[in-house]
Write a protein that holds these residues in place. Structure first.
Motif, mmCIF file in Angstrom:
data_model
loop_
_atom_site.group_PDB
_atom_site.id
_atom_site.type_symbol
_atom_site.label_atom_id
_atom_site.label_comp_id
_atom_site.label_asym_id
_atom_site.label_seq_id
_atom_site.Cartn_x
_atom_site.Cartn_y
_atom_site.Cartn_z
ATOM 1 N N ARG A 66 0.833 -1.210 0.000
ATOM 2 C CA ARG A 66 0.000 0.000 0.000
ATOM 3 C C ARG A 66 0.865 1.257 0.000
ATOM 4 O O ARG A 66 0.569 2.232 -0.707
ATOM 5 C CB ARG A 66 -0.937 -0.004 1.211
ATOM 6 C CG ARG A 66 -2.042 -1.048 1.127
ATOM 7 C CD ARG A 66 -2.850 -1.126 2.414
ATOM 8 N NE ARG A 66 -3.847 -2.162 2.354
ATOM 9 C CZ ARG A 66 -5.082 -2.025 1.850
ATOM 10 N NH1 ARG A 66 -5.445 -0.852 1.348
ATOM 11 N NH2 ARG A 66 -5.928 -3.032 1.854
ATOM 12 N N LEU A 67 1.923 1.264 0.799
ATOM 13 C CA LEU A 67 2.804 2.430 0.856
ATOM 14 C C LEU A 67 3.539 2.631 -0.472
ATOM 15 O O LEU A 67 3.741 3.765 -0.916
ATOM 16 C CB LEU A 67 3.792 2.277 2.008
ATOM 17 C CG LEU A 67 3.167 2.251 3.407
ATOM 18 C CD1 LEU A 67 4.231 1.968 4.467
ATOM 19 C CD2 LEU A 67 2.443 3.552 3.728
ATOM 20 N N ILE A 68 3.918 1.537 -1.106
ATOM 21 C CA ILE A 68 4.540 1.644 -2.433
ATOM 22 C C ILE A 68 3.544 2.218 -3.427
ATOM 23 O O ILE A 68 3.876 3.115 -4.216
ATOM 24 C CB ILE A 68 5.053 0.270 -2.892
ATOM 25 C CG1 ILE A 68 6.255 -0.167 -2.037
ATOM 26 C CG2 ILE A 68 5.435 0.296 -4.371
ATOM 27 C CD1 ILE A 68 6.682 -1.601 -2.265
ATOM 28 N N ARG A 69 2.314 1.714 -3.395
ATOM 29 C CA ARG A 69 1.296 2.200 -4.327
ATOM 30 C C ARG A 69 0.961 3.669 -4.081
ATOM 31 O O ARG A 69 0.586 4.389 -5.004
ATOM 32 C CB ARG A 69 0.043 1.333 -4.220
ATOM 33 C CG ARG A 69 -0.958 1.566 -5.342
ATOM 34 C CD ARG A 69 -1.959 0.438 -5.433
ATOM 35 N NE ARG A 69 -2.715 0.270 -4.206
ATOM 36 C CZ ARG A 69 -3.485 -0.789 -3.961
ATOM 37 N NH1 ARG A 69 -3.578 -1.765 -4.855
ATOM 38 N NH2 ARG A 69 -4.163 -0.876 -2.829
ATOM 39 N N LYS A 70 1.117 4.130 -2.839
ATOM 40 C CA LYS A 70 0.908 5.541 -2.505
ATOM 41 C C LYS A 70 2.139 6.385 -2.818
ATOM 42 O O LYS A 70 2.169 7.576 -2.534
ATOM 43 C CB LYS A 70 0.543 5.683 -1.024
ATOM 44 C CG LYS A 70 -0.894 5.266 -0.704
ATOM 45 C CD LYS A 70 -1.895 6.207 -1.330
ATOM 46 C CE LYS A 70 -3.313 5.850 -0.999
ATOM 47 N NZ LYS A 70 -4.279 6.760 -1.648
ATOM 48 N N GLN A 71 3.159 5.757 -3.377
ATOM 49 C CA GLN A 71 4.373 6.437 -3.840
ATOM 50 C C GLN A 71 5.127 7.152 -2.712
ATOM 51 O O GLN A 71 5.609 8.263 -2.868
ATOM 52 C CB GLN A 71 4.027 7.394 -4.984
ATOM 53 C CG GLN A 71 3.468 6.668 -6.200
ATOM 54 C CD GLN A 71 2.972 7.591 -7.285
ATOM 55 O OE1 GLN A 71 1.939 8.226 -7.149
ATOM 56 N NE2 GLN A 71 3.725 7.656 -8.368
ATOM 57 N N VAL A 72 5.214 6.465 -1.581
ATOM 58 C CA VAL A 72 6.059 6.925 -0.484
ATOM 59 C C VAL A 72 7.520 6.766 -0.902
ATOM 60 O O VAL A 72 7.890 5.797 -1.577
ATOM 61 C CB VAL A 72 5.746 6.119 0.793
ATOM 62 C CG1 VAL A 72 6.718 6.452 1.910
ATOM 63 C CG2 VAL A 72 4.296 6.386 1.231
ATOM 64 N N GLU A 73 8.360 7.718 -0.503
ATOM 65 C CA GLU A 73 9.768 7.712 -0.933
ATOM 66 C C GLU A 73 10.624 6.740 -0.133
ATOM 67 O O GLU A 73 11.502 6.070 -0.689
ATOM 68 C CB GLU A 73 10.355 9.125 -0.790
ATOM 69 C CG GLU A 73 9.736 10.153 -1.699
ATOM 70 C CD GLU A 73 10.104 9.946 -3.149
ATOM 71 O OE1 GLU A 73 11.287 9.708 -3.436
ATOM 72 O OE2 GLU A 73 9.206 10.016 -3.999
ATOM 73 N N ILE A 74 10.417 6.699 1.179
ATOM 74 C CA ILE A 74 11.243 5.882 2.077
ATOM 75 C C ILE A 74 10.323 5.167 3.060
ATOM 76 O O ILE A 74 9.409 5.778 3.611
ATOM 77 C CB ILE A 74 12.257 6.749 2.846
ATOM 78 C CG1 ILE A 74 13.318 7.320 1.898
ATOM 79 C CG2 ILE A 74 12.924 5.966 3.976
ATOM 80 C CD1 ILE A 74 14.231 8.345 2.558
ATOM 81 N N VAL A 75 10.580 3.879 3.291
ATOM 82 C CA VAL A 75 9.881 3.121 4.325
ATOM 83 C C VAL A 75 10.926 2.347 5.111
ATOM 84 O O VAL A 75 11.646 1.527 4.535
ATOM 85 C CB VAL A 75 8.842 2.150 3.739
ATOM 86 C CG1 VAL A 75 8.143 1.396 4.865
ATOM 87 C CG2 VAL A 75 7.812 2.889 2.876
#
Length: 426
Positions: free
Chosen positions: A291-300
Motif C-alpha cells: 500500500r505504501l509503495i502504491r501511494k508512492q512513499v519515498e522511504i519506508v
C-alpha cells in the motif's frame, strides 16, 4: 474453459460466463497506467548499536534485500552521542550489505556544533558521502519540548549541518504515532499539528516529510489479535492521504513523504499470534508495504533490522523472523509501478514492471482460508510461463513450479499467504 480475447487498442480482457463474473472477485491491473518509478528506499529498516546483527547472521543481513538503513534508530540516538568508531562500523556494515546509510543527529541533549561535526567527520574527513540525515527522533515525546521550541532548534541544527555539506538531504520532523485517519483520537491528531507547524517554519529546508506509525497495542496491557491486525492494514492508505493533505495545507504544494519507523507494535511484544515476531506480522506487513509503495512513499523503514531481545527485528540472534521473507519477495518486484486495484481489502494486489517488460504481481491473502480471484490484465498479454514464488505456512518465500498464466485469469491463493507472479510479456 475456452479462452476468448477482446482487443480494444491493446487492452486485454478475460471473458468469463456471466454467472462466474458476478461471483468472482477481481484483481485489476493496467500496465498502460504507469505511476512512475518505485523509490528503491522503500525497502529500508532501522539499525543501531542497541541491536546489532550478530556475526552468525551477517550473510542473512547481506541477502535481506534491504536498501536503506536508518542509524542509530529509535530513542537511543537522543540518549547517546554517536561515537566515531560506531559510525565507522555502521558504514562498513551498510556498504557490505549494499544498502544506503541514513543518519540521525542527536537533538535532545545535543548541540548544533555536534551535529555539524558528525556531518564533517562522515562526509568531509571520511568521505562516506552520507546523503540522508534527520535531526532528533520523535521530538513529540520529549517532556520539555514544545512545537515552537522544536521548530526553532531544528532549523538551527539544519543550518549548521548544511553549512558543512550543502548537498545532504534533510528528513523530518519524525513525529511518533501520526494519525491513521480523520477519525483517530485527539492525541493522534496532535501529531498532525506538529507536522503542519513544522512545515510552516521549516518547509523551505526539509526535503522529505517523515512520520512514524505503530498501530498496536491499543493499551499498555492489551494483546493484539490477527483480526485486529488484518483490519488495520487499509489505514496505510488513509494515513498517507492525510499526510499529503496536511503538507498541502501547510506549504501549498506536495512534498516527498517517508515512514521512517513502522511496525505493528510500538512495544517490544513477542510470542503471540500477531506480535512483530509472528507469522501473521509478515502477511500484514506485505500488504502494508504494498500500500505504501502504491501511494508512492519515498522511504519506508521497518523497525527494525535486528532485535534479539524483543519482538522487533527481521533478524534474531541465530535465525530470521517471518517478516524477513517479505523482503525476499519484494526484492524481485519491478521498478516501475503500474495501476493495480482489488475489489476488497482481504486479498490485495500490487503490480510493477521490470526493465525488460516483465510484469510482477504481489498478491496478499490476509484471510485464513483459501481464496480464488480473477486477475484482469489491461494493456498486457502474457507470454511463456510465469514464475511463482510463495510465502505461507508451508513455504518461506520459495519458488514453486512455473505455470502458464491462467487463460481465464483465475488464481487460487492459500490462506494467509503472499504470492509473487513473474509474468513475461508476449
Amino acid at each position: 474453459m475456452k479462452r476468448f480475447v477482446l482487443l480494444v487498442g491493446i487492452v486485454l480482457v478475460f471473458i468469463m460466463p456471466a454467472a462466474a463474473q458476478e461471483d468472482m472477485k477481481v484483481l485489476s491491473v493496467d500496465v498502460g497506467q504507469s505511476l512512475g518509478a518505485i523509490n528503491p528506499y522503500v525497502y529500508g529498516a532501522n539499525y543501531g548499536p542497541w541491536a546489532l546483527v550478530s556475526m552468525d547472521m551477517a550473510s542473512e543481513a547481506a541477502n535481506s534485500g534491504l536498501t536503506l538503513l536508518r542509524f542509530p534508530a529509535g530513542n537511543w540516538g537522543d540518549q547517546n552521542n554517536i561515537r566515531t568508531e560506531q559510525l565507522d562500523l555502521f558504514m562498513l556494515q551498510v556498504r557490505a550489505w549494499n544498502a544506503e546509510p541514513y543518519i540521525t543527529a542527536r537533538l535532545e541533549g545535543g548541540t548544533p556544533e555536534q551535529a555539524a561535526e558528525l556531518v564533517r567527520y562522515a562526509n568531509i574527513e571520511k568521505g562516506y558521502d552520507v546523503r540522508y540525515w534527520s535531526i532528533g527522533n520523535e521530538p513529540t515525546l520529549y517532556d520539555d519540548y514544545t512545537i515552537a521550541r522544536f521548530n526553532e532548534e531544528w532549523r538551527i541544527f539544519a543550518e549548521a549541518m548544511l553549512a558543512v555539506d550543502p548537498d545532504i538531504i534533510l528528513i523530518g520532523p519524525e513525529v511518533h504515532q501520526y494519525a491513521p485517519d480523520e477519525a483517530a483520537p485527539d492525541y493522534l491528531q496532535v501529531m498532525r499539528e506538529w507536522v503542519r507547524e513544522f512545515l510552516k517554519t521549516n518547509g523551505d529546508m526539509v526535503d522529505i516529510v517523515s512520520i512514524h506509525r505503530y498501530p498496536f497495542p491499543l493499551t499498555m496491557t492489551s494483546s493484539t489479535s490477527i483480526e485486529e491486525l488484518r483490519l488495520s492494514a487499509p489505514q496505510a492508505d488513509s494515513m498517507i492521504n492525510l499526510l499529503r493533505q496536511d503538507i498541502r495545507d501547510a506549504v501549498g504544494h506536495d512534498m516527498p513523504v517517508a515512514i521512517t519507523e513502522m511496525n505493528s507494535h510500538w512495544s517490544n511484544s513477542t510470542g503471540n499470534v500477531a506480535t512483530p515476531d509472528s507469522f501473521y506480522n509478515a502477511i500484514w506487513w506485505a500488504d502494508v508495504l504494498g500500500r505504501l509503495i502504491r501511494k508512492q512513499v519515498e522511504i519506508v523503514n521497518y523497525f527494525a533490522l535486528a532485535g534479539s531481545q524483543s519482538g522487533f527485528g527481521l533478524i534474531d540472534r541465530y535465525s530470521v523472523r517471518p517478516t524477513y521473507y517479505v523482503y525476499q519477495l519484494y526484492r524481485q518486484f519491478g521498478g516501475e509501478l503500474v495501476f493495480s486495484e482489488s475489489s476488497d481489502n482481504d486479498v490485495t494486489v500490487y503490480a510493477a514492471l521490470r526493465e525488460d517488460g516483465t510484469l510482477t504481481l504481489i498478491i496478499v491473502n490476509l484471510l485464513d482460508v483459501e481464496q480464488q480471484r480473477q486477475i484482469q490484465l489491461g494493456n498486457f498479454i502474457p507470454g511463456g510461463v510465469a514464475q511463482v514464488w510463495r510465502f505461507d505456512a508451508e513455504h518461506e518465500a520459495e519458488q514453486l513450479d512455473d505455470m502458464a498464466f491462467p487463460e481465464d485469469g483465475i488464481v487460487t491463493l492459500p490462506g494467509q499467504s503472499i504470492t509473487l507472479y513473474v509474468v513475461p510479456a508476449q
